[in-house]
Each structure stands twice: as structure tokens, then as C-alpha cells.
Motif scaffolding. Structure first.
Motif, PDB file in Angstrom:
ATOM      1  N   SER A 132       0.837  -1.203   0.000  1.00 12.40           N
ATOM      2  CA  SER A 132       0.000   0.000   0.000  1.00 12.40           C
ATOM      3  C   SER A 132       0.867   1.246   0.000  1.00 12.40           C
ATOM      4  CB  SER A 132      -0.918   0.003   1.229  1.00 12.40           C
ATOM      5  OG  SER A 132      -1.778  -1.118   1.201  1.00 12.40           O
ATOM      6  N   PHE A 133       1.974   1.183   0.757  1.00 12.89           N
ATOM      7  CA  PHE A 133       2.894   2.321   0.792  1.00 12.89           C
ATOM      8  C   PHE A 133       3.492   2.576  -0.592  1.00 12.89           C
ATOM      9  CE2 PHE A 133       7.382   3.622   1.051  1.00 12.89           C
ATOM     10  CZ  PHE A 133       7.233   4.878   1.619  1.00 12.89           C
ATOM     11  N   THR A 134       3.871   1.498  -1.280  1.00 14.47           N
ATOM     12  CA  THR A 134       4.455   1.631  -2.618  1.00 14.47           C
ATOM     13  C   THR A 134       3.444   2.222  -3.589  1.00 14.47           C
ATOM     14  OG1 THR A 134       5.860  -0.290  -2.194  1.00 14.47           O
ATOM     15  CG2 THR A 134       5.606   0.390  -4.485  1.00 14.47           C
ATOM     16  N   GLU A 135       2.197   1.726  -3.519  1.00 17.08           N
ATOM     17  CA  GLU A 135       1.162   2.257  -4.401  1.00 17.08           C
ATOM     18  C   GLU A 135       0.907   3.731  -4.110  1.00 17.08           C
ATOM     19  OE1 GLU A 135      -2.293  -0.168  -4.144  1.00 17.08           O
ATOM     20  OE2 GLU A 135      -1.176  -2.034  -4.456  1.00 17.08           O
ATOM     21  N   GLY A 136       0.891   4.071  -2.816  1.00 19.15           N
ATOM     22  CA  GLY A 136       0.692   5.471  -2.449  1.00 19.15           C
ATOM     23  C   GLY A 136       1.833   6.347  -2.917  1.00 19.15           C
ATOM     24  N   LEU A 137       3.046   5.798  -2.855  1.00 22.20           N
ATOM     25  CA  LEU A 137       4.217   6.541  -3.327  1.00 22.20           C
ATOM     26  C   LEU A 137       4.170   6.730  -4.838  1.00 22.20           C
ATOM     27  CD1 LEU A 137       7.091   7.673  -2.556  1.00 22.20           C
ATOM     28  CD2 LEU A 137       7.968   5.387  -3.062  1.00 22.20           C
ATOM     29  N   ALA A 138       3.661   5.732  -5.542  1.00 25.03           N
ATOM     30  CA  ALA A 138       3.655   5.788  -7.002  1.00 25.03           C
ATOM     31  C   ALA A 138       2.575   6.702  -7.554  1.00 25.03           C
ATOM     32  CB  ALA A 138       3.476   4.375  -7.567  1.00 25.03           C
ATOM     33  N   LEU A 139       1.446   6.788  -6.850  1.00 23.52           N
ATOM     34  CA  LEU A 139       0.279   7.457  -7.425  1.00 23.52           C
ATOM     35  C   LEU A 139       0.525   8.896  -7.873  1.00 23.52           C
ATOM     36  CD1 LEU A 139      -2.656   7.312  -8.229  1.00 23.52           C
ATOM     37  CD2 LEU A 139      -3.268   7.978  -5.883  1.00 23.52           C
ATOM     38  N   PRO A 140       1.086   9.791  -7.032  1.00 25.20           N
ATOM     39  CA  PRO A 140       1.224  11.185  -7.485  1.00 25.20           C
ATOM     40  C   PRO A 140       2.070  11.330  -8.750  1.00 25.20           C
ATOM     41  CG  PRO A 140       1.543  11.022  -5.118  1.00 25.20           C
ATOM     42  CD  PRO A 140       1.526   9.624  -5.630  1.00 25.20           C
ATOM     43  N   SER A 141       3.242  10.655  -8.778  1.00 28.20           N
ATOM     44  CA  SER A 141       4.094  10.783  -9.952  1.00 28.20           C
ATOM     45  C   SER A 141       3.518  10.065 -11.158  1.00 28.20           C
ATOM     46  CB  SER A 141       5.510  10.262  -9.643  1.00 28.20           C
ATOM     47  OG  SER A 141       5.462   8.954  -9.108  1.00 28.20           O
ATOM     48  N   MET A 142       2.841   8.911 -10.927  1.00 26.23           N
ATOM     49  CA  MET A 142       2.223   8.209 -12.047  1.00 26.23           C
ATOM     50  C   MET A 142       1.049   9.014 -12.598  1.00 26.23           C
ATOM     51  SD  MET A 142       3.931   5.589 -12.857  1.00 26.23           S
ATOM     52  CE  MET A 142       2.759   5.170 -14.130  1.00 26.23           C
ATOM     53  N   GLU A 143       0.296   9.653 -11.728  1.00 31.13           N
ATOM     54  CA  GLU A 143      -0.828  10.471 -12.193  1.00 31.13           C
ATOM     55  C   GLU A 143      -0.317  11.627 -13.067  1.00 31.13           C
ATOM     56  OE1 GLU A 143      -4.721  12.923 -10.516  1.00 31.13           O
ATOM     57  OE2 GLU A 143      -3.262  12.079  -9.108  1.00 31.13           O
ATOM     58  N   ARG A 144       0.744  12.270 -12.615  1.00 31.64           N
ATOM     59  CA  ARG A 144       1.303  13.366 -13.405  1.00 31.64           C
ATOM     60  C   ARG A 144       1.816  12.851 -14.747  1.00 31.64           C
ATOM     61  NH1 ARG A 144       4.458  14.923  -9.943  1.00 31.64           N
ATOM     62  NH2 ARG A 144       6.427  14.006 -10.645  1.00 31.64           N
ATOM     63  N   LEU A 145       2.502  11.690 -14.730  1.00 32.28           N
ATOM     64  CA  LEU A 145       3.036  11.118 -15.967  1.00 32.28           C
ATOM     65  C   LEU A 145       1.901  10.752 -16.924  1.00 32.28           C
ATOM     66  CD1 LEU A 145       5.926   8.573 -16.180  1.00 32.28           C
ATOM     67  CD2 LEU A 145       3.860   8.190 -17.510  1.00 32.28           C
ATOM     68  N   LEU A 146       0.849  10.129 -16.397  1.00 36.38           N
ATOM     69  CA  LEU A 146      -0.277   9.719 -17.245  1.00 36.38           C
ATOM     70  C   LEU A 146      -0.985  10.909 -17.868  1.00 36.38           C
ATOM     71  CD1 LEU A 146      -1.658   6.907 -14.912  1.00 36.38           C
ATOM     72  CD2 LEU A 146      -0.810   6.547 -17.247  1.00 36.38           C
ATOM     73  N   ARG A 147      -1.113  11.973 -17.105  1.00 34.47           N
ATOM     74  CA  ARG A 147      -1.794  13.161 -17.630  1.00 34.47           C
ATOM     75  C   ARG A 147      -0.904  13.924 -18.603  1.00 34.47           C
ATOM     76  NH1 ARG A 147      -6.551  13.919 -15.009  1.00 34.47           N
ATOM     77  NH2 ARG A 147      -6.787  13.090 -12.880  1.00 34.47           N
ATOM     78  N   GLU A 148       0.376  14.142 -18.221  1.00 35.49           N
ATOM     79  CA  GLU A 148       1.253  14.986 -19.051  1.00 35.49           C
ATOM     80  C   GLU A 148       1.818  14.235 -20.245  1.00 35.49           C
ATOM     81  OE1 GLU A 148       4.213  16.551 -16.432  1.00 35.49           O
ATOM     82  OE2 GLU A 148       2.779  17.725 -15.236  1.00 35.49           O
ATOM     83  N   ARG A 149       2.218  12.976 -20.050  1.00 35.13           N
ATOM     84  CA  ARG A 149       2.849  12.223 -21.142  1.00 35.13           C
ATOM     85  C   ARG A 149       1.814  11.604 -22.080  1.00 35.13           C
ATOM     86  NH1 ARG A 149       7.682   9.163 -21.974  1.00 35.13           N
ATOM     87  NH2 ARG A 149       7.494   8.205 -24.037  1.00 35.13           N
TER      88      ARG A 149
END
Length: 223
Positions: free
Chosen positions: A91-108
């Protein structure tokens, strides 16, 4: 023939001798009885000692069995604790990934919707996705992101299964181009290459931020 006094004395002497022999035999018999009784007492004492040893062995066996049960209980409890830690770390890993993955998915990739921890059930079947993102309109694509603390071979097969089952669970997205992304904190080079050969994007953590880790000319597989 008349019995003389000498004959009487001879008979008395024989009787006395016989009596003495009988007395001696009785004494010998009594001695043997006493020896036998002593042996029986020794045997009984040994039986008692053996019984005590059996009881002590049984007590130790029961104590050992109790210790085994206690050890088994502790191992099960430890397994639950380790499993709980694994879930918390996941859960910690998923929480860590979400903000940067969300930005990558939206911007890239131009994704409009980014949804973490998506769970869907249909006809008794279940599907769990760490992060689902999609966009309508001109882009008309969807991305499934699976987040792992340590990337393993089975995670690659798991993502492939998710992608192949996606349209059965989400018929509203059946006309979208579908892509897969594996985001991992720790990933060997061999598994990174393996994931890319499957056509999956690979994202790895750098300075606490997940970034795509694929060549510029990488061509993802469209599912």
C-alpha cells in the motif's frame, strides 16, 4: 526275631538323622523362598522405576508436544505479521507511485481520468487494478498500471492477464487502445527487458518519483 535295645537305639538314631535332614531341607527351602521373595521385591522395585521412567518420558513428550504447538502458533502469528507488513508495504508503494504516475499519465499520455485501486466484479469473477486511467475523444486510450515493490516474472504475466480481460469487465472502453505499465521500486535489468519485449512500459523510481524507463524508440503493444 526279638527286638533288642540296641535295635531301638539304632532306629532312634536313624529317626534323629532323618529329622535333621528334613530340618535342613526345610531351612534350605525357606532360604530359597526368602531369596525368591527378595528377587520379587527387586523386580517390583524395577517395575516401579520403569513406571516412573515411562511417566517421566510421557511428561517430557507432552511438554515437547506443547512446545511444538506453541512454536507452531508463534510461526503462524509471525506469518500473519509478515503478511500484514507486506500488505502495508504494498500500500505504501502504491501510495508513493500514485502522485508521480498520475502526473506522468496526464502529461505524457494525455489521460483525463486517473483512478487508483479499481475493483470490479462481474458474473462471479473479480478484477483488481492498481491504477486505471483513460481518455475519451481524439486520444481514446486506456492505461493499466500495476505497481510492485519488487518486479518479478509473475507480475508480467499478471499484467498481461489484466489487459486481456479488461474489455470483458469494462465493455464501455472496448473501442479504446489499451496499454500496460509496470511501475517498480526494484527491477532487474533482465526483467525490465522482459517486460518491454511483452510490449509494456516500465516505470522505475528515481528521487522518490516514478519515471518511464524505456528507450525513446520503444513501441508499446496495443491490446
Amino acid at each position: 526275631m526279638a527286638t533288642t535295645a540296641e535295635d531301638v537305639w539304632e532306629m532312634l538314631r536313624e529317626l534323629i538323622a532323618a529329622q535333621r535332614e528334613t530340618d535342613q531341607k526345610f531351612k534350605e527351602t525357606d532360604r530359597r523362598f526368602q531369596e525368591t521373595e527378595h528377587q520379587f521385591k527387586e523386580i517390583a522395585e524395577r517395575f516401579k522405576e520403569t513406571d516412573l521412567q515411562f511417566k517421566e518420558t510421557d511428561r517430557r513428550f507432552q511438554e515437547t508436544e506443547r512446545q511444538f504447538k506453541e512454536t507452531d502458533r508463534k510461526l503462524k502469528e509471525l506469518g500473519k505479521q509478515i503478511g500484514g507488513l507486506g500488505e502495508k508495504f504494498g500500500s505504501f508503494t502504491e501510495g508513493l507511485a500514485l502522485p508521480s504516475m498520475e502526473r506522468l499519465l496526464r502529461e505524457r499520455f494525455g489521460m483525463e481520468v486517473v483512478s487508483p485501486s479499481v475493483r470490479v466484479s462481474k458474473d462471479g469473477r473479480h478484477l483488481e487494478i492498481d491504477t486505471l486511467s483513460y481518455a475519451n475523444g481524439l486520444i481514446n486510450a486506456a492505461y493499466i498500471v500495476e505497481v510492485k515493490s519488487h518486479l518479478r516474472e509473475e507480475a508480467i504475466a499478471q499484467l498481461r492477464t489484466l489487459l486481456e480481460s479488461f474489455r470483458e469487465f469494462f465493455p464501455e472502453h472496448r473501442d479504446k487502445q489499451l496499454y500496460g505499465i509496470l511501475a517498480a521500486v526494484d527491477c532487474s535489468e533482465a526483467l525490465r527487458e522482459r517486460a518491454m519485449r511483452e510490449g509494456f512500459y516500465v516505470a522505475r523510481i528515481h528521487d522518490n518519483v516514478f519515471e518511464l524507463n524505456v528507450p525513446d524508440d520503444f513501441q508499446p503493444r496495443v491490446f
